[in-house]
Design an enzyme around this catalytic site. Structure first.
Site, PDB file in Angstrom:
ATOM      1  N   HIS A  40       0.818  -1.228   0.000  1.00 27.05           N
ATOM      2  CA  HIS A  40       0.000   0.000   0.000  1.00 27.05           C
ATOM      3  C   HIS A  40       0.852   1.279   0.000  1.00 27.05           C
ATOM      4  CE1 HIS A  40       0.528  -0.401   4.325  1.00 27.05           C
ATOM      5  NE2 HIS A  40      -0.484  -1.231   4.483  1.00 27.05           N
ATOM      6  N   ASP A  65      -7.458  -3.622   0.379  1.00 23.94           N
ATOM      7  CA  ASP A  65      -7.052  -3.551   1.788  1.00 23.94           C
ATOM      8  C   ASP A  65      -8.298  -3.523   2.671  1.00 23.94           C
ATOM      9  OD1 ASP A  65      -5.294  -3.507   3.939  1.00 23.94           O
ATOM     10  OD2 ASP A  65      -5.034  -1.334   3.910  1.00 23.94           O
TER      11      ASP A  65
END
Length: 407
Positions: free
Chosen positions: A219, A281
């Site tokens: 991320h 996520d």
């Protein structure tokens, strides 16, 4: 559908090479056998009319924690199956279930649950293997990760974990920690992808990590260092390192909240669709209404609040994971970041497949690959999801047509 052949036709087909304005995808025994323009005659096939919508490769989510009110850290077979079903409704055909920092026994329960669920998962996105996120992180880059469990890599610990489960295919860690380079080498020797995450590393540390197996940035921009100063001197952080290292892959939480449009455009401009994987996520609140939720397990997870399309810590000091689904990722990249649809789809199908080493069988509509297919409209609203030739979600409610064989 028990017929030998399935034909999906009358749709705009997204291939790795071009967008077919009107094409067909022919499937046999769960595999793609032909992709071509026009309505190909296949006598006896089960026929699915895409009605002008897009026919796309299935979405592959390589970093996901939960959805539909469940989290993988619940450590139950039910949680794995329900999460896989939830995300399939939004076009995900394969996923890599992801953990959080936790007690070792809770981790073992989750690994056990994966093993039990994987063999029974016939109604949701396929489970590709486990991603362990933590506990080897930099404390001040922990984000919503529970600080009680954050620690440096311990060979005795990680060797035991890897010996316990053959389903671990990825592990995220901060490479600047003592012992992290040896950890990366150990992962690589076992065929496990090492990723840079929740890290305060500078360029020299990231470069060494990259050389020793850390080939993915988890991320990007979230939980990692940017340009920093040490005794008046500036150093490139993890973000800049991921840009400098051309061959490093990056993940992007493209929910339109974690990263604004200018950063999405910058990442795309530097890395390109072939090095970017769009990820959700997502935590348990994905696919659920806003309000209070829990990040991690029901037993000892962290309380969060879902508002503004994202999960936050209760004091709103930090994001605590997204509530995105895969369709939202594509929608964000096309509408906010102005990325062409074929490349947005590439970042959520082909590139993730390459990163996880499954591109020989997944990630594109190509002869010989798994029949993982999504049909969606101009608003990226999913109409149908197919995993290995099985329709596991059908929003249309229409029954496919079964043509009679000739003769």
């Amino acid at each position: 559908m028990d017929r030998e052949y399935i034909k999906i036709y009358n749709g705009r087909v997204l291939t790795p090479y071009r967008l077919m304005a009107a094409g067909s995808v022919i499937i046999r025994w769960g595999k793609i056998v032909q992709v071509a323009e026009g309505d190909i005659p296949v006598p006896g096939a089960v026929e699915i009319d895409a009605q002008g919508a897009y026919i796309s490769p299935g979405f592959i989510d390589i970093h996901v924690h939960g959805g539909g009110g469940y989290d993988f850290m619940d450590g139950t077979e039910e949680a794995f199956l329900k999460i896989a079903q939830t995300h399939a409704r939004y076009g995900t055909t394969a996923m890599v279930p992801t953990t959080l920092t936790c007690e070792k026994e809770d981790l073992f329960h989750t690994l056990d649950a994966y093993r039990h669920a994987a063999g029974k998962n016939t109604t949701g996105a396929q489970l590709l293997g486990m991603h362990l996120e933590g506990p080897y992180f930099a404390m001040n880059q922990r984000g919503a990760q529970d600080p009680r469990y954050i620690r440096p890599p311990d060979p005795e610990e990680y060797e035991r974990i890897i010996a316990y489960s053959k389903n671990i295919i990825r592990w995220s860690a901060a490479p600047e920690l003592k012992g992290a380079i040896d950890f990366g080498r150990y992962l690589r020797s076992h065929g496990i992808l090492a990723a840079v995450a929740h890290s305060d590393a500078v360029y020299e540390e990231v470069l060494e990590a990259f050389e020793n197996g850390y080939t993915l940035a988890t991320h990007l921009y979230s939980g990692m260092s940017g340009v920093t100063r040490r005794k008046s001197f500036r150093y490139a952080g993890v973000v800049e390192s991921a840009f400098i290292l051309d061959e490093m892959y990056v993940e992007v939480i493209a929910d339109g909240v974690h990263l604004p449009a200018p950063l999405l455009k910058l990442i795309y401009k530097i890395k390109g669709a072939g090095r970017i994987a769009l990820i959700t996520d997502a935590m348990r609140a994905a696919g659920m209404p806003p309000g209070e939720s829990i990040l991690g397990s029901q037993k000892n997870g962290v309380k969060v609040i879902v508002e503004d399309g994202v999960a936050k810590l209760p004091d709103r000091s930090s994001f605590a994971g997204s509530v995105a689904t895969a369709d939202r990722l594509v929608r964000t990249m096309t509408r906010i970041a102005d990325i062409a649809l074929p490349e947005a789809v590439q970042m959520v199908s082909t590139t993730p497949a390459v990163i996880m080493g499954v591109a020989d069988r997944k990630g594109s509509l190509v002869k010989g690959k798994d029949a993982d297919v999504v049909i969606f409209d101009d608003d990226i609203r999913v109409r149908m999801t197919m995993v290995q030739g099985r329709v596991i979600y059908d929003h249309t409610g229409r029954q496919p047509r079964r043509d009679l064989p000739e003769g």
